[in-house]
Design a protein around this motif. Structure first.
Motif, PDB file in Angstrom:
ATOM      1  N   PHE A 186       2.905   4.052   1.060  1.00 54.25           N
ATOM      2  CA  PHE A 186       3.218   3.028   2.045  1.00 54.25           C
ATOM      3  C   PHE A 186       2.386   3.201   3.295  1.00 54.25           C
ATOM      4  CE2 PHE A 186       6.968   3.645  -0.577  1.00 54.25           C
ATOM      5  CZ  PHE A 186       7.016   2.387  -1.143  1.00 54.25           C
ATOM      6  N   PRO A 187       2.198   2.123   4.045  1.00 55.46           N
ATOM      7  CA  PRO A 187       1.392   2.214   5.255  1.00 55.46           C
ATOM      8  C   PRO A 187       2.033   3.127   6.287  1.00 55.46           C
ATOM      9  CG  PRO A 187       2.199  -0.040   4.931  1.00 55.46           C
ATOM     10  CD  PRO A 187       2.705   0.791   3.803  1.00 55.46           C
ATOM     11  N   PRO A 188       1.210   3.709   7.159  1.00 54.95           N
ATOM     12  CA  PRO A 188       1.753   4.560   8.212  1.00 54.95           C
ATOM     13  C   PRO A 188       2.492   3.730   9.252  1.00 54.95           C
ATOM     14  CG  PRO A 188      -0.560   4.159   8.569  1.00 54.95           C
ATOM     15  CD  PRO A 188      -0.223   3.528   7.239  1.00 54.95           C
ATOM     16  N   VAL A 189       3.153   4.407  10.142  1.00 52.89           N
ATOM     17  CA  VAL A 189       3.764   3.717  11.280  1.00 52.89           C
ATOM     18  C   VAL A 189       2.654   2.986  12.005  1.00 52.89           C
ATOM     19  CG1 VAL A 189       4.944   4.082  13.474  1.00 52.89           C
ATOM     20  CG2 VAL A 189       5.566   5.449  11.475  1.00 52.89           C
ATOM     21  N   ALA A 190       2.925   1.792  12.445  1.00 56.12           N
ATOM     22  CA  ALA A 190       1.912   0.938  13.054  1.00 56.12           C
ATOM     23  C   ALA A 190       1.224   1.637  14.212  1.00 56.12           C
ATOM     24  CB  ALA A 190       2.543  -0.368  13.521  1.00 56.12           C
ATOM     25  N   TYR A 191      -0.062   1.545  14.232  1.00 48.97           N
ATOM     26  CA  TYR A 191      -0.868   2.079  15.324  1.00 48.97           C
ATOM     27  C   TYR A 191      -0.842   1.079  16.464  1.00 48.97           C
ATOM     28  CZ  TYR A 191      -5.052   3.105  17.987  1.00 48.97           C
ATOM     29  OH  TYR A 191      -5.936   3.375  18.991  1.00 48.97           O
ATOM     30  N   ASP A 192      -0.581   1.539  17.651  1.00 50.38           N
ATOM     31  CA  ASP A 192      -0.529   0.643  18.798  1.00 50.38           C
ATOM     32  C   ASP A 192      -1.258   1.299  19.960  1.00 50.38           C
ATOM     33  OD1 ASP A 192       2.111  -0.915  20.767  1.00 50.38           O
ATOM     34  OD2 ASP A 192      -0.030  -1.220  20.705  1.00 50.38           O
ATOM     35  N   PRO A 193      -2.529   0.906  20.188  1.00 51.45           N
ATOM     36  CA  PRO A 193      -3.297   1.542  21.250  1.00 51.45           C
ATOM     37  C   PRO A 193      -2.935   1.063  22.633  1.00 51.45           C
ATOM     38  CG  PRO A 193      -4.561  -0.220  20.298  1.00 51.45           C
ATOM     39  CD  PRO A 193      -3.266  -0.127  19.507  1.00 51.45           C
ATOM     40  N   ARG A 194      -2.005   0.114  22.711  1.00 47.91           N
ATOM     41  CA  ARG A 194      -1.674  -0.482  24.012  1.00 47.91           C
ATOM     42  C   ARG A 194      -0.870   0.449  24.835  1.00 47.91           C
ATOM     43  NH1 ARG A 194       0.221  -5.576  20.810  1.00 47.91           N
ATOM     44  NH2 ARG A 194       0.370  -3.994  19.295  1.00 47.91           N
TER      45      ARG A 194
ATOM     46  N   LEU B 219     -10.891  -5.202  19.158  1.00 44.38           N
ATOM     47  CA  LEU B 219      -9.616  -4.507  19.003  1.00 44.38           C
ATOM     48  C   LEU B 219      -9.241  -4.381  17.534  1.00 44.38           C
ATOM     49  CD1 LEU B 219      -7.520  -6.093  21.886  1.00 44.38           C
ATOM     50  CD2 LEU B 219      -8.145  -3.674  21.677  1.00 44.38           C
ATOM     51  N   ALA B 220      -9.404  -5.463  16.784  1.00 53.43           N
ATOM     52  CA  ALA B 220      -9.068  -5.432  15.356  1.00 53.43           C
ATOM     53  C   ALA B 220      -9.904  -4.383  14.629  1.00 53.43           C
ATOM     54  CB  ALA B 220      -9.266  -6.815  14.732  1.00 53.43           C
ATOM     55  N   ARG B 221     -11.177  -4.291  14.948  1.00 57.24           N
ATOM     56  CA  ARG B 221     -12.043  -3.292  14.306  1.00 57.24           C
ATOM     57  C   ARG B 221     -11.532  -1.869  14.569  1.00 57.24           C
ATOM     58  NH1 ARG B 221     -17.249  -4.691  12.659  1.00 57.24           N
ATOM     59  NH2 ARG B 221     -18.007  -2.591  13.095  1.00 57.24           N
ATOM     60  N   GLY B 222     -11.239  -1.583  15.823  1.00 55.69           N
ATOM     61  CA  GLY B 222     -10.753  -0.246  16.159  1.00 55.69           C
ATOM     62  C   GLY B 222      -9.423   0.062  15.496  1.00 55.69           C
TER      63      GLY B 222
ATOM     64  N   PHE C  54      -3.863 -10.521  28.825  1.00 58.65           N
ATOM     65  CA  PHE C  54      -5.229 -10.038  28.988  1.00 58.65           C
ATOM     66  C   PHE C  54      -5.478  -9.005  27.897  1.00 58.65           C
ATOM     67  CE2 PHE C  54      -9.055  -8.856  31.090  1.00 58.65           C
ATOM     68  CZ  PHE C  54      -9.168  -7.497  30.957  1.00 58.65           C
ATOM     69  N   VAL C  55      -6.575  -9.164  27.162  1.00 54.26           N
ATOM     70  CA  VAL C  55      -6.927  -8.183  26.141  1.00 54.26           C
ATOM     71  C   VAL C  55      -8.314  -7.643  26.430  1.00 54.26           C
ATOM     72  CG1 VAL C  55      -5.428  -9.046  24.315  1.00 54.26           C
ATOM     73  CG2 VAL C  55      -7.728  -9.967  24.531  1.00 54.26           C
ATOM     74  N   ILE C  56      -8.445  -6.352  26.196  1.00 59.63           N
ATOM     75  CA  ILE C  56      -9.728  -5.682  26.378  1.00 59.63           C
ATOM     76  C   ILE C  56      -9.754  -4.489  25.436  1.00 59.63           C
ATOM     77  CG2 ILE C  56      -8.868  -4.256  28.280  1.00 59.63           C
ATOM     78  CD1 ILE C  56     -11.711  -4.470  29.510  1.00 59.63           C
ATOM     79  N   CYS C  57     -10.883  -4.266  24.843  1.00 58.85           N
ATOM     80  CA  CYS C  57     -11.069  -3.110  23.978  1.00 58.85           C
ATOM     81  C   CYS C  57     -11.624  -1.974  24.833  1.00 58.85           C
ATOM     82  CB  CYS C  57     -12.031  -3.453  22.845  1.00 58.85           C
ATOM     83  SG  CYS C  57     -12.291  -2.087  21.711  1.00 58.85           S
ATOM     84  N   LEU C  58     -10.917  -0.876  24.848  1.00 55.16           N
ATOM     85  CA  LEU C  58     -11.320   0.269  25.667  1.00 55.16           C
ATOM     86  C   LEU C  58     -11.853   1.422  24.816  1.00 55.16           C
ATOM     87  CD1 LEU C  58      -8.309   0.182  28.141  1.00 55.16           C
ATOM     88  CD2 LEU C  58     -10.648  -0.579  28.590  1.00 55.16           C
ATOM     89  N   ASP C  59     -12.184   1.140  23.560  1.00 57.28           N
ATOM     90  CA  ASP C  59     -12.732   2.168  22.680  1.00 57.28           C
ATOM     91  C   ASP C  59     -13.973   2.777  23.316  1.00 57.28           C
ATOM     92  OD1 ASP C  59     -10.762   1.488  20.915  1.00 57.28           O
ATOM     93  OD2 ASP C  59     -12.098   0.561  19.436  1.00 57.28           O
ATOM     94  N   GLY C  60     -14.071   4.062  23.233  1.00 60.68           N
ATOM     95  CA  GLY C  60     -15.228   4.758  23.752  1.00 60.68           C
ATOM     96  C   GLY C  60     -15.120   5.159  25.211  1.00 60.68           C
ATOM     97  N   LEU C  61     -14.079   4.695  25.875  1.00 65.71           N
ATOM     98  CA  LEU C  61     -13.892   5.078  27.284  1.00 65.71           C
ATOM     99  C   LEU C  61     -12.844   6.181  27.387  1.00 65.71           C
ATOM    100  CD1 LEU C  61     -13.771   1.618  29.087  1.00 65.71           C
ATOM    101  CD2 LEU C  61     -15.647   3.244  29.057  1.00 65.71           C
ATOM    102  N   HIS C  62     -13.091   7.108  28.269  1.00 62.91           N
ATOM    103  CA  HIS C  62     -12.116   8.166  28.523  1.00 62.91           C
ATOM    104  C   HIS C  62     -10.892   7.544  29.191  1.00 62.91           C
ATOM    105  CE1 HIS C  62     -10.305  11.732  30.343  1.00 62.91           C
ATOM    106  NE2 HIS C  62     -10.897  12.382  29.352  1.00 62.91           N
ATOM    107  N   PRO C  63      -9.683   7.992  28.832  1.00 61.89           N
ATOM    108  CA  PRO C  63      -8.476   7.417  29.442  1.00 61.89           C
ATOM    109  C   PRO C  63      -8.496   7.396  30.969  1.00 61.89           C
ATOM    110  CG  PRO C  63      -7.864   8.786  27.593  1.00 61.89           C
ATOM    111  CD  PRO C  63      -9.355   8.967  27.792  1.00 61.89           C
TER     112      PRO C  63
END
Length: 176
Positions: free
Chosen positions: A168-176, A149-152, A107-116
């Motif tokens: 070099f790129p930063p450590v991978a961001y993982d919002p999960r 999700l990709a945009r965020g 299940f994938v969902i973008c939670l951008d903009g929501l408080h944790p």
């Protein structure tokens, strides 16, 4: 998601300068489709963040079913903060299992903009609603959530790239 424009500008310049293999690897953390990541890396340099995000959307809309399946296989179910009640963890685990059983992917969902503090209720409500969808309808909605999700993740990548030392790129961001 609001961040400083200068962080985007300097991060985008660094991202554009990365070797293709490093850019592609970083982009795979944004969307797990190799075809999507290769396309995004190959079309650099991007003049600004808006162009990069538009390219991400376009590449997302062009994903073939196999590409979307590959991207979904790279996703993990969203998790909770460690301080969430045990009952919330159990409820989410059961809901995710039911979803994966019905649709065959995370299940994938973008939670951008929501408080944790809203994440648990939002995810549980969305899973309940989406379990009632027909597979084709859910696949379409899932593809849209993957684009969001990709945009965020790209915004985070470019912002972190502008702040990270070295080429070099930063450590991978993982919002999960």
């Amino acid at each position: 998601m609001s961040t400083r424009p200068s962080a985007h500008s300097s991060g985008l310049a660094r991202f554009n300068a990365w070797p293709p293999d490093l850019a592609e690897a970083a982009l795979l953390e944004c969307c797990g489709s190799h075809r999507w990541a290769h396309r995004m890396a190959a079309h650099r340099p991007y003049p600004d963040l808006e162009t990069l995000l538009a390219a991400s959307d376009e590449a997302g809309y062009d994903l073939a079913p196999a590409d979307l399946t590959e991207a979904l296989a790279a996703e993990c179910a969203p998790c909770l903060h460690h301080d969430a009640p045990r009952a919330a963890h159990l409820a989410l685990r059961a809901a995710h299992a039911a979803y994966e059983s019905r649709f065959g992917h995370a299940f994938v969902i973008c939670l951008d903009g929501l408080h944790p503090s809203q994440h648990v209720n939002q995810v549980l409500a969305a899973i309940r609603t989406r379990l009632a969808h027909e597979p084709d309808e859910e696949r379409s909605l899932t593809a849209e959530e993957m684009r969001r999700l990709a945009r965020g993740r790209i915004i985070e990548l470019v912002t972190e790239a502008g702040l990270a030392p070295g080429p070099f790129p930063p450590v991978a961001y993982d919002p999960r």
